[in-house]
Design a protein around this motif. Sequence first.
Motif, short mmCIF file in Angstrom:
data_model
loop_
_atom_site.label_atom_id
_atom_site.label_comp_id
_atom_site.label_asym_id
_atom_site.label_seq_id
_atom_site.Cartn_x
_atom_site.Cartn_y
_atom_site.Cartn_z
N MET A 61 -87.07 4.77 42.81
CA MET A 61 -85.93 4.03 41.90
C MET A 61 -84.63 5.11 41.67
O MET A 61 -85.02 5.96 41.33
N THR A 62 -83.47 4.48 41.78
CA THR A 62 -82.33 5.42 41.49
C THR A 62 -82.01 5.14 40.09
O THR A 62 -82.42 4.24 39.58
N ALA A 63 -81.25 6.15 39.61
CA ALA A 63 -80.62 6.07 38.18
C ALA A 63 -80.05 4.68 38.12
O ALA A 63 -80.02 4.19 36.79
N MET A 64 -79.27 4.14 38.94
CA MET A 64 -78.40 2.93 38.69
C MET A 64 -79.42 1.80 38.44
O MET A 64 -78.87 0.82 37.80
N THR A 65 -80.67 1.62 39.11
CA THR A 65 -81.38 0.48 38.93
C THR A 65 -82.64 0.63 37.77
O THR A 65 -83.27 -0.18 37.47
N GLU A 66 -82.43 1.59 37.38
CA GLU A 66 -83.57 1.89 36.32
C GLU A 66 -83.33 1.03 35.10
O GLU A 66 -82.19 1.21 34.78
N THR A 67 -84.09 0.63 34.52
CA THR A 67 -83.97 -0.30 33.32
C THR A 67 -84.22 0.73 32.17
O THR A 67 -85.23 1.24 31.68
N LEU A 68 -82.85 0.73 31.20
CA LEU A 68 -82.90 1.68 30.26
C LEU A 68 -83.52 1.04 29.05
O LEU A 68 -84.27 1.37 28.17
N LEU A 69 -82.90 -0.31 28.62
CA LEU A 69 -82.98 -1.10 27.68
C LEU A 69 -83.72 -2.50 28.01
O LEU A 69 -83.12 -2.94 28.88
N LYS A 70 -84.95 -3.00 27.37
CA LYS A 70 -85.48 -4.34 27.54
C LYS A 70 -85.76 -4.82 26.49
O LYS A 70 -86.32 -4.30 25.53
N VAL A 71 -85.00 -6.07 26.18
CA VAL A 71 -85.40 -6.93 25.11
C VAL A 71 -85.89 -8.35 25.41
O VAL A 71 -85.45 -8.96 26.36
N GLU A 72 -86.91 -8.58 24.45
CA GLU A 72 -87.88 -9.72 24.95
C GLU A 72 -88.13 -10.51 23.62
O GLU A 72 -88.49 -10.10 22.72
N GLY A 73 -87.23 -11.74 23.68
CA GLY A 73 -87.53 -12.79 22.76
C GLY A 73 -87.27 -12.24 21.17
O GLY A 73 -88.05 -12.55 20.42
N LEU A 74 -86.15 -11.64 21.25
CA LEU A 74 -85.82 -10.82 19.98
C LEU A 74 -85.24 -11.99 19.00
O LEU A 74 -84.35 -13.01 19.03
N ILE A 75 -85.77 -11.94 17.76
CA ILE A 75 -85.48 -12.92 16.45
C ILE A 75 -85.05 -12.27 15.26
O ILE A 75 -85.58 -10.90 14.93
N LYS A 76 -83.95 -12.45 14.75
CA LYS A 76 -83.72 -11.96 13.34
C LYS A 76 -83.36 -12.96 12.65
O LYS A 76 -82.26 -13.86 12.77
N HIS A 77 -84.22 -13.35 11.45
CA HIS A 77 -83.83 -14.50 10.27
C HIS A 77 -83.63 -13.67 9.02
O HIS A 77 -84.50 -13.05 8.61
N PHE A 78 -82.53 -13.97 8.47
CA PHE A 78 -82.27 -13.50 7.13
C PHE A 78 -82.74 -14.63 5.95
O PHE A 78 -82.31 -15.73 6.14
N PRO A 79 -83.72 -14.20 5.20
CA PRO A 79 -84.41 -15.12 4.40
C PRO A 79 -83.24 -15.56 3.22
O PRO A 79 -82.52 -14.84 2.98
N ILE A 120 -83.66 -13.98 22.03
CA ILE A 120 -83.10 -13.63 23.21
C ILE A 120 -83.66 -12.60 24.10
O ILE A 120 -83.97 -11.78 23.41
N SER A 121 -83.44 -12.69 25.34
CA SER A 121 -83.92 -11.70 26.22
C SER A 121 -83.19 -11.25 27.29
O SER A 121 -82.31 -11.89 27.72
N PHE A 122 -82.94 -9.80 27.41
CA PHE A 122 -81.92 -9.25 28.54
C PHE A 122 -82.48 -7.89 28.63
O PHE A 122 -83.42 -7.32 28.06
N ASP A 123 -82.04 -7.26 29.81
CA ASP A 123 -82.19 -5.75 30.17
C ASP A 123 -80.88 -5.16 30.55
O ASP A 123 -79.96 -5.72 30.98
N VAL A 124 -80.69 -3.78 30.19
CA VAL A 124 -79.60 -3.33 30.54
C VAL A 124 -80.05 -1.94 31.29
O VAL A 124 -81.11 -1.02 31.00
N ARG A 125 -79.59 -1.89 32.60
CA ARG A 125 -80.07 -0.79 33.39
C ARG A 125 -79.14 0.58 33.08
O ARG A 125 -78.02 0.55 32.70
N ALA A 126 -79.70 1.62 33.57
CA ALA A 126 -78.93 2.99 33.39
C ALA A 126 -77.71 2.95 34.05
O ALA A 126 -77.70 2.54 35.34
N GLY A 127 -76.65 3.36 33.46
CA GLY A 127 -75.49 3.64 33.97
C GLY A 127 -74.46 2.43 33.99
O GLY A 127 -73.30 2.44 34.44
#
Length: 331
Positions: free
Chosen positions: A1-19, A38-45
């Motif tokens: 894998m090159t640095a450009m395609t490497e996943t730096l951040l991966k978010v899966e099913g993120l939830i925030k409820h304020f009571p 919400i789910s998404f990823d961010v690749r390095a660079g």
Amino acid sequence: MTAMTETLLKVEGLIKHFPITKGLLRRQAGAVRAVDGISFDVRAGETLGVVGESGCGKSTMGRLVTRLLEPTGGTIEFEGRDISHLGVAGMRPLRRDVQMIFQDPYSSLNPRHTVGTIVGAPFRLQGIAPDGGVKAEVQRLLELVGLNPEHYNRYPHEFSGGQRQRIGIARALALKPKLVIADEPVSALDVSIQAQVVNLLDDLQDELGLTYVIIAHDLSVIRHVSDRIAVMYLGKLVELTDRASLYARPMHPYTKALLSAVPVPDPARRAKRERILLKGDVPSPISPPAGCRFHTRCWKATEVCGREEPGLRVLGVGHEVACHHPEGVGG
């Protein structure tokens, strides 16, 4: 894998409820569903732009990713490590790698501290002694963001809004982070200064190899710096694709409406363009509509939209849309 395609951040099913609590016993009477799966990823660079109207949950998402807020559910992985529920001590070493640039350059800088103290704070907090000393490194950072290194002993009130935002950027970059979350980095600034700060972020990315998540409500601001763009509406992602596809072929009706609101300087082109005015207001995140959250304001909504929530599905190369009736697709 090159640095450009490497996943730096991966978010899966993120939830925030304020009571929401009521009465003397502080019983929970409901919740503000700010971020709702919400789910998404961010690749390095790369630069991921996140856009949406005020109140859609994008700033909350930024604070969750930097772990300034504790998520209600879902996972956040940074460099393959789950950081979703790390405590203050667990996050301290990661603060070097994940930094945030805040929206308001007036309130995010302590008025009682000099610029040298503000930009040098990350070194003291992390117990790091840069080569040549903190003062020399802070002056180098000030120069890097286009400020006079001799202003080391000045106070925030002596600077303009654009200069203060540059000070905030210098502070965020002090420890050479891998990921920078910029929450509306130019919305509090004068229009003439906005392009300067956006261009600065772009130049620093090339120079330092940074990865950005830039949060904005204005599609024209992030058009020039984003590689991919995620569109949020009421706590959900509705569209995620690369910049060229989003501006040329928006598939979600909400994205189409947002793009139609971007000012066009050429009167001839403006006359030809269809301006979409959305009906009604954004529903409350306390009780979002059933089914597709956008159906109460959408001109394409049918009975299925109010009944079934559409998930993000891939339509075209890397183009994800959460819509029962996407634009430019049959049905």
